[in-house]
Each structure stands twice: as C-alpha cells, then as structure tokens.
Design an enzyme around this catalytic site. Structure first.
Site, PDB file in Angstrom:
ATOM      1  N   ASP A  21      68.228  38.181  53.695  1.00 35.32           N
ATOM      2  CA  ASP A  21      67.536  37.019  54.265  1.00 35.32           C
ATOM      3  C   ASP A  21      68.549  35.885  54.287  1.00 35.32           C
ATOM      4  OD1 ASP A  21      66.030  34.676  54.712  1.00 35.32           O
ATOM      5  OD2 ASP A  21      64.233  35.594  53.867  1.00 35.32           O
TER       6      ASP A  21
ATOM      7  N   HIS B 199      47.396  47.471  63.203  1.00 32.60           N
ATOM      8  CA  HIS B 199      47.602  46.062  62.794  1.00 32.60           C
ATOM      9  C   HIS B 199      46.549  45.640  61.757  1.00 32.60           C
ATOM     10  CE1 HIS B 199      49.526  42.070  64.309  1.00 32.60           C
ATOM     11  NE2 HIS B 199      49.174  41.974  63.032  1.00 32.60           N
ATOM     12  N   LEU B 200      46.593  46.342  60.636  1.00 32.29           N
ATOM     13  CA  LEU B 200      45.589  46.117  59.588  1.00 32.29           C
ATOM     14  C   LEU B 200      46.100  45.268  58.433  1.00 32.29           C
ATOM     15  CD1 LEU B 200      43.903  49.648  59.113  1.00 32.29           C
ATOM     16  CD2 LEU B 200      43.060  47.670  60.382  1.00 32.29           C
TER      17      LEU B 200
ATOM     18  N   ARG C 228      56.183  42.525  62.582  1.00 27.47           N
ATOM     19  CA  ARG C 228      55.890  42.329  63.988  1.00 27.47           C
ATOM     20  C   ARG C 228      56.438  43.480  64.822  1.00 27.47           C
ATOM     21  NH1 ARG C 228      52.305  39.995  63.134  1.00 27.47           N
ATOM     22  NH2 ARG C 228      51.588  37.940  63.739  1.00 27.47           N
TER      23      ARG C 228
ATOM     24  N   LYS D  57      57.297  34.845  51.937  1.00 28.02           N
ATOM     25  CA  LYS D  57      56.096  34.975  51.095  1.00 28.02           C
ATOM     26  C   LYS D  57      55.715  36.437  50.890  1.00 28.02           C
ATOM     27  CE  LYS D  57      54.087  31.957  53.843  1.00 28.02           C
ATOM     28  NZ  LYS D  57      55.253  31.345  54.496  1.00 28.02           N
TER      29      LYS D  57
ATOM     30  N   GLU E  61      50.401  45.897  71.808  1.00 29.99           N
ATOM     31  CA  GLU E  61      49.177  46.238  71.072  1.00 29.99           C
ATOM     32  C   GLU E  61      47.983  46.003  71.963  1.00 29.99           C
ATOM     33  OE1 GLU E  61      49.088  44.282  67.251  1.00 29.99           O
ATOM     34  OE2 GLU E  61      51.097  44.953  66.755  1.00 29.99           O
TER      35      GLU E  61
ATOM     36  N   ALA F 228      46.420  42.261  57.640  1.00 29.04           N
ATOM     37  CA  ALA F 228      45.632  41.123  57.131  1.00 29.04           C
ATOM     38  C   ALA F 228      44.161  41.469  56.988  1.00 29.04           C
ATOM     39  CB  ALA F 228      45.780  39.949  58.090  1.00 29.04           C
TER      40      ALA F 228
HETATM   41  N1  LIG Z   1      50.674  42.997  59.758  1.00 29.44           N
HETATM   42  C1  LIG Z   1      49.977  41.924  59.592  1.00 29.44           C
HETATM   43  O1  LIG Z   1      48.767  41.921  59.768  1.00 29.44           O
HETATM   44  C2  LIG Z   1      50.650  40.678  59.159  1.00 29.44           C
HETATM   45  C3  LIG Z   1      51.938  40.398  59.540  1.00 29.44           C
HETATM   46  N2  LIG Z   1      52.541  39.254  59.153  1.00 29.44           N
HETATM   47  C4  LIG Z   1      53.925  39.035  59.569  1.00 29.44           C
HETATM   48  O2  LIG Z   1      54.776  39.224  58.440  1.00 29.44           O
HETATM   49  C5  LIG Z   1      55.993  38.516  58.639  1.00 29.44           C
HETATM   50  C6  LIG Z   1      56.399  37.785  57.375  1.00 29.44           C
HETATM   51  O3  LIG Z   1      55.416  36.828  57.049  1.00 29.44           O
HETATM   52  P1  LIG Z   1      55.619  35.790  55.825  1.00 29.44           P
HETATM   53  O4  LIG Z   1      56.267  36.468  54.699  1.00 29.44           O
HETATM   54  O5  LIG Z   1      54.318  35.140  55.628  1.00 29.44           O
HETATM   55  O6  LIG Z   1      56.630  34.788  56.500  1.00 29.44           O
HETATM   56  P2  LIG Z   1      57.676  33.830  55.751  1.00 29.44           P
HETATM   57  O7  LIG Z   1      58.017  32.789  56.752  1.00 29.44           O
HETATM   58  O8  LIG Z   1      57.176  33.417  54.436  1.00 29.44           O
HETATM   59  O9  LIG Z   1      58.943  34.777  55.538  1.00 29.44           O
HETATM   60  C7  LIG Z   1      59.760  35.211  56.566  1.00 29.44           C
HETATM   61  C8  LIG Z   1      61.163  35.333  56.004  1.00 29.44           C
HETATM   62  O10 LIG Z   1      61.984  35.888  57.016  1.00 29.44           O
HETATM   63  C9  LIG Z   1      63.258  35.269  56.901  1.00 29.44           C
HETATM   64  N3  LIG Z   1      63.980  35.445  58.156  1.00 29.44           N
HETATM   65  C10 LIG Z   1      63.862  34.760  59.314  1.00 29.44           C
HETATM   66  N4  LIG Z   1      64.716  35.242  60.224  1.00 29.44           N
HETATM   67  C11 LIG Z   1      65.397  36.242  59.608  1.00 29.44           C
HETATM   68  C12 LIG Z   1      66.439  37.120  60.028  1.00 29.44           C
HETATM   69  N5  LIG Z   1      66.946  37.037  61.262  1.00 29.44           N
HETATM   70  N6  LIG Z   1      66.881  38.034  59.145  1.00 29.44           N
HETATM   71  C13 LIG Z   1      66.357  38.108  57.891  1.00 29.44           C
HETATM   72  N7  LIG Z   1      65.415  37.285  57.425  1.00 29.44           N
HETATM   73  C14 LIG Z   1      64.931  36.372  58.288  1.00 29.44           C
HETATM   74  C15 LIG Z   1      62.944  33.838  56.580  1.00 29.44           C
HETATM   75  O11 LIG Z   1      64.037  33.184  55.966  1.00 29.44           O
HETATM   76  C16 LIG Z   1      61.770  33.984  55.623  1.00 29.44           C
HETATM   77  O12 LIG Z   1      62.215  33.996  54.272  1.00 29.44           O
HETATM   78  C17 LIG Z   1      55.753  37.628  59.849  1.00 29.44           C
HETATM   79  O13 LIG Z   1      56.308  38.260  60.984  1.00 29.44           O
HETATM   80  C18 LIG Z   1      54.242  37.630  60.002  1.00 29.44           C
HETATM   81  O14 LIG Z   1      53.833  37.375  61.296  1.00 29.44           O
HETATM   82  C19 LIG Z   1      51.925  38.355  58.341  1.00 29.44           C
HETATM   83  C20 LIG Z   1      50.641  38.580  57.913  1.00 29.44           C
HETATM   84  C21 LIG Z   1      49.883  39.751  58.321  1.00 29.44           C
HETATM   85  O1  LIG Z   2      44.801  38.409  62.448  1.00 29.48           O
HETATM   86  C1  LIG Z   2      45.257  39.502  62.106  1.00 29.48           C
HETATM   87  O2  LIG Z   2      44.564  40.435  61.722  1.00 29.48           O
HETATM   88  C2  LIG Z   2      46.753  39.716  62.168  1.00 29.48           C
HETATM   89  C3  LIG Z   2      47.460  39.003  61.087  1.00 29.48           C
HETATM   90  C4  LIG Z   2      48.878  38.792  61.404  1.00 29.48           C
HETATM   91  O3  LIG Z   2      49.526  39.574  62.008  1.00 29.48           O
HETATM   92  C5  LIG Z   2      49.494  37.542  60.963  1.00 29.48           C
HETATM   93  O4  LIG Z   2      48.822  36.780  60.240  1.00 29.48           O
HETATM   94  O5  LIG Z   2      50.630  37.286  61.356  1.00 29.48           O
END
Ligand SMILES: NC(=O)C1=CN([C@@H]2O[C@H](COP(=O)(O)OP(=O)(O)OC[C@H]3O[C@@H](n4cnc5c(N)ncnc54)[C@H](O)[C@@H]3O)[C@@H](O)[C@H]2O)C=CC1
Ligand SMILES: O=C(O)CCC(=O)C(=O)O
Length: 526
Positions: free
Chosen positions: A169, A278-279, A230, A149, A259, A281
């Site tokens: 991916d 960790h901003l 992450r 996503k 963290e 979101a």
């Molecule tokens: N910094 C923050 O505050 C935030 C961080 N995140 C993190 O962002 C990351 C992505 O989130 P989304 O896009 O929502 O998840 P998602 O599940 O939609 O996408 C993850 C993608 O990674 C792929 N994937 C899985 N294992 C893999 C590998 N070994 N090599 C390559 N691709 C692989 C999957 O096929 C999938 O298409 C997650 O780790 C989530 O926790 C999400 C929201 C906020």
């Molecule tokens: O709650 C937050 O601010 C962190 C968001 C995040 O890392 C996630 O949704 O995976």
C-alpha cells in the site's frame, strides 16, 4: 417537505431517519430511463451498488442536493458531474468494513477447503472425501494489497490464524504496517511470495487490471487470489486462463468487471474458483450501519447542515466535524453578512482565524465563509461542495490568515471583503452555549447576536442621533428588537447595529442617510 428517492434496497432504519425530515419513496429496480423521468422531483437520492448514477441522471436531477451511497465505493456515481452541479455525494466509509473483511476471510478459507463444492456434492447425495482435500492457511503467507480499513481487519484476523503477512500500500507508513504485523513490500515481491493474495483497494486507473497475465505469471502455482474489492482490478480472462493452465491454484471473487456477471469462463472452473454475487456488505449488521450512517447525512444536508462523510468536499472525521460545525455556521453567517455590507462584486475575501481557531483546519471554515458570501447571488444553489468552484469562477481571490494572539474570545473569525464598492469587515465568535455573536463590524467593537433582519449605520457619535433614527423607523412602522452602538472614541465615528422585526420597506435607506450625522446605512437579511 423535501422528497427522497431510495432506488436500491436499504434497511428500514435508514428510511425511518429520512422520514423525520422528508417524504420518502422507495422505488427499486428502476431502469435508467425511468429514473431520469422521475429524478427531477427529488431533493435526495439514496442508493447502494445497484443504481448507476450517470451524468444524465444528475443533469435530470434539477432539485438534487445530495446523493447518498449506503456503502463505501462511489464508483457507481459520476462524482465530478455531481460536484459541478453542487450536489453533495456522501458514503458510509466504515459501516460495512467488518462485513467485507469477514467475507474476504470466509472466501479464503472456503477456497482452501473447497467448502462450496464439497457442500454441493454432499447435497447431491455423494460422499467424496478425496476430491476435496484442502490446504491450511496456518503459517502460509498472505499478501494484503491495500491496507486501509478492510485490509487492516483482514490482516488482524489472519495474523491470529498464524499467517505471515506481507502488505502493499503506497499510501501507508511502515510503522502502521508494522503495528498490524505486516511487512510492507513492493508489489512484485508480494506476488512472488504470497500463498494467498487479497485485494482491498479502490478501482482507479492505477489499479485497473492490476492482476493481469503478466502479474499472474509472477505468482506461485499454489497461489490463490481473493477479490472482495472491485471488479476490473483483475483481468477476468487472464485469471481464468491462469487457473485453467495451473499457473495459480485458484481464486475467490465477489466482484466483477460487469455486474451482474454475464456469460463468463469463470463459471466453468470447478472447485478452484468461488464466485459470490457482490455479497461483501450483505450482513444484517452492515446494512443497518450503512443505512443509518447515510440517512443521517442526507437528513443533515436537507436541514442545511454539513455532511460528515462527503466524498466531494474536504474530508473531516466525525469528531472534528462535530467540533467545527458551530464554527462553520459562524463563518457562513459572517460571509453572508460581509457580502451584503460589501454590496457590489467582491474581488477579495480575507478569512482570518483567530485565537484557538488559528490552529484549526481552515479549509472547511473558508468554504463556509464563501458559501455565505455567495448566498445572495446563488441562494440555495451554493453549498459546501461548489462554493469554492463558484468563487473561483467569479474571480474572487481568497486570502487565509491566522492570528493565534487574538485573545478577546476563545476563537473568532474575521472576514474582510473588498470589492467594487469598497472594503467591509466583520468578526464573530461563539459565546455561551455556542451562540453566534457579532463582535466587530468595520473595525467597531459590538456584541450582538445576528438576527434575520438587521440594519447597520455608520454615523457620527453625537447626541440625538439614536432618537432621530428611532423616530424615522417608527414612522415607517419598523419595530426595533434591539440596538447597540459600537465606537472607538467618544464623539468619533461609530457603528449602530439594530435588529428589526421585519425587512426594511423600500426607500427608507435613503431617508436614513439623510439624517444629519449618518453617513451610511446597510440593510441585511441573514
Ligand atoms: N465487496 C463488497 O461488498 C465491498 C467492497 N468494498 C471495497 O473494498 C475496497 C476497500 O475498502 P476500504 O478498506 O473501506 O477502503 P480504504 O480507503 O479504507 O482502503 C483502501 C486502501 O487502498 C490503498 N490504495 C489505494 N490505491 C492503491 C494502490 N494503487 N495500490 C495499493 N494500495 C492502494 C489506500 O491507501 C487505502 O489504504 C474498496 O474498493 C471498496 O469499494 C467495500 C465494502 C464492501
Ligand atoms: O451495497 C453493497 O451491497 C455493496 C457494498 C460495496 O461494494 C461497497 O460498500 O463498496
């Protein structure tokens, strides 16, 4: 009333939803020991990334039914421990997608143009235009690792900025990548060719330290890495060394191995590194989205309904779930009914999806049937999460079949339970305004909505039998709300289904089976 503990800051919109069905306590910044001490009082726990929900906390949460993570990553929750205890873990898979993608893009541009350091320099009173000469992203190659996503949104925007897109991916199709304007390549090629590498993958055993001294060694000296996914996907010491030694040009990190970030060499790398706490979101919009999304699911689960984004039960999109929800309730009611008719230990449960349902996803309906079947044994301890495990541990064999040709009702569910006391079957469908109707019991056609207290008899279809049963129930002060007989042939065997206003008094079943013509009687509470 249920009690919900909110242990990280979440938007008021979520609290308002939870307050419709529960008493809500907001207690942020609790130490693990403090959380362990109070968690036993709560039916639900709502968190963001701040609270680490360990096995110890889950064990202490004796009343917990659901843990709601207002965000995507559930790596701060011991999901297997929750599953073992039948606790649903839900998240908000899409609520912060845009926020996280925009943060990654902001990091990429800030890193290219040294915005944080240039800003700090001007604020110090300097006017240094030489140090902060940047690079353009236009026509540069962006390597997107993880085209889910967030990765997809980043790719879309980057394409609009004129970047060339490579993606890695292993779980998405070439067509999907092409739709997004990305060339799907292997990781080595991406590392070798990308000017910018942005990570949008979960932290798994395969992705831990994916960026390490060896893989950093494959990158261009001008490459920049962005990690808003992450911590732990990048080996931080190796990254610091690579930037210090000029092996790559820089990095922008929102997430860290540990963290909050403690003592770290990363802090000393000047304008070639950007660090945010960790901003990803942390936008007003995302916080409203995730709070509402997760609070609604907690509310639903506390009301006994399934959750739309449970990470430890079969994943269903909201649309599919909306359509399936009434059938899940049907299946659960039938499971509960057939379990009580079967009486003893059930060894085999056959679930047959009929008519239009034959083409549906069967797994949630089977899980719902098992939840109903096990309800008498486990009461509130059985739920959509642990029903399959509990059934397996009890040695219940589950057979799924389909019959698209069954056309009596648009879609119906037939359950047959075989156990130590014989075999019983029930069929049900949704009629009118999605009202549950029992349409068959033990092979005899009926058409009655289930009620809380029911009596079923297997008897000979002969004159006087209904009157005798009615008088007997009357003599025990049992009021009959409705009654229906189902038979296949006149004066053959028949089933009677009675809805009664109260539970049957003790001892009456024996009296009922003494009525001439009545062979068996079953009382059921739904
Ligand atoms: N910094 C923050 O505050 C935030 C961080 N995140 C993190 O962002 C990351 C992505 O989130 P989304 O896009 O929502 O998840 P998602 O599940 O939609 O996408 C993850 C993608 O990674 C792929 N994937 C899985 N294992 C893999 C590998 N070994 N090599 C390559 N691709 C692989 C999957 O096929 C999938 O298409 C997650 O780790 C989530 O926790 C999400 C929201 C906020
Ligand atoms: O709650 C937050 O601010 C962190 C968001 C995040 O890392 C996630 O949704 O995976």
């Amino acid at each position: 009333m249920s009690k919900v503990l909110v242990s990280d800051p979440i938007d008021q919109a979520g609290i308002d939803i939870l307050s419709q069905v529960a008493t809500v306590d907001v207690k942020t910044g609790l130490k693990p020991a403090e959380l362990i001490e109070i968690i036993g009082e709560y039916d639900a726990l709502m968190i963001r990334s701040g609270t680490r929900v360990t096995q110890e906390i889950i064990e202490a949460g004796t009343q917990l039914k659901i843990i709601g993570r207002a965000g995507v990553g559930v790596d701060n929750v011991d999901v297997p421990a929750a599953t073992r205890k039948g606790i649903v873990v839900v998240n908000s898979p899409e609520g912060n997608t845009i926020a996280a993608a925009e943060h990654a893009l902001a990091m990429m541009l800030s890193l290219s143009r040294h915005i944080p350091d240039a800003n700090a320099s001007v604020k110090k009173g300097e006017w240094d235009r030489k140090t902060f000469v940047g690079a353009e992203v236009y026509k540069k190659t962006l390597g997107v690792v993880g085209l889910g996503k967030i990765g997809s949104h980043v790719a879309n925007v980057a394409k609009a900025m004129g970047m060339k897109l490579l993606a890695y991916d292993p779980f998405i199709s070439t067509e999907r990548a092409e739709q997004l304007g990305c060339q799907l390549v292997d990781l080595d090629l991406l590392f070798q060719q990308a000017d910018y590498i942005t990570l949008h993958i979960p932290k798994t055993p395969e992705t831990t330290n994916l960026i390490n001294a060896k893989t950093l060694g494959k990158m261009k000296p001008t490459a920049r890495i962005i990690n808003c996914a992450r911590g732990g996907i990048i080996d931080e010491a190796a990254l610091a060394a690579a930037i210090r030694e000029g092996k790559i040009a820089g990095a922008a990190l929102d997430v860290f191995d540990s963290e909050p970030l403690g003592e770290s060499e990363l802090r000393s790398l000047g304008k070639d590194i950007i660090l945010t706490p960790h901003l990803g979101a942390s936008t007003t919009e995302a916080q409203v989205n995730v709070a509402i999304d997760v609070a609604e699911q907690i509310r639903d689960v506390l009301l006994g309904l399934p959750a739309r984004s449970a990470v430890n039960i079969p994943g269903l999109g909201p649309d599919v779930l909306e359509e399936l929800k009434p059938y899940m309730q049907l299946s659960e009611t039938l499971g509960n009914l057939v379990g009580q008719l079967a009486g003893g230990r059930v060894e085999t449960l056959t679930v047959r999806l009929q008519g239009e349902l034959a083409t549906n996803k069967s797994q949630p309906l089977v899980v719902a049937a098992l939840k109903g079947l096990l309800y008498q044994a486990l009461r509130e301890r059985v739920n959509y999460v642990n029903a399959t495990i509990e059934a397996k541990e009890r040695g219940i064999r589950v057979i799924e079949t389909r019959d698209a040709s069954a056309r009596d009702y648009a879609g119906s569910i037939h359950l047959e339970a075989t156990g130590s006391l014989g075999t019983h079957s029930v069929t049900g469908a949704l009629l009118g305004d999605k009202e549950i109707h029992l349409t068959d019991v033990d092979g005899f056609p009926i058409n009655v909505p289930p009620s809380k207290y029911m009596l079923f008899t297997l008897h000979r279809d002969m004159p006087g039998i209904i009157g005798k049963l009615g008088s007997l129930l009357g003599s025990f002060n049992v009021n009959i709300a409705s009654m229906q007989v189902g038979r296949k042939i006149v004066r053959g065997d028949a089933v009677m289904a009675l809805s009664i206003d109260d539970p049957l008094p003790d001892g009456i079943l024996d009296e009922i089976t003494k009525v001439p013509g009545i062979r068996d009687a079953y009382t059921v509470t739904l």
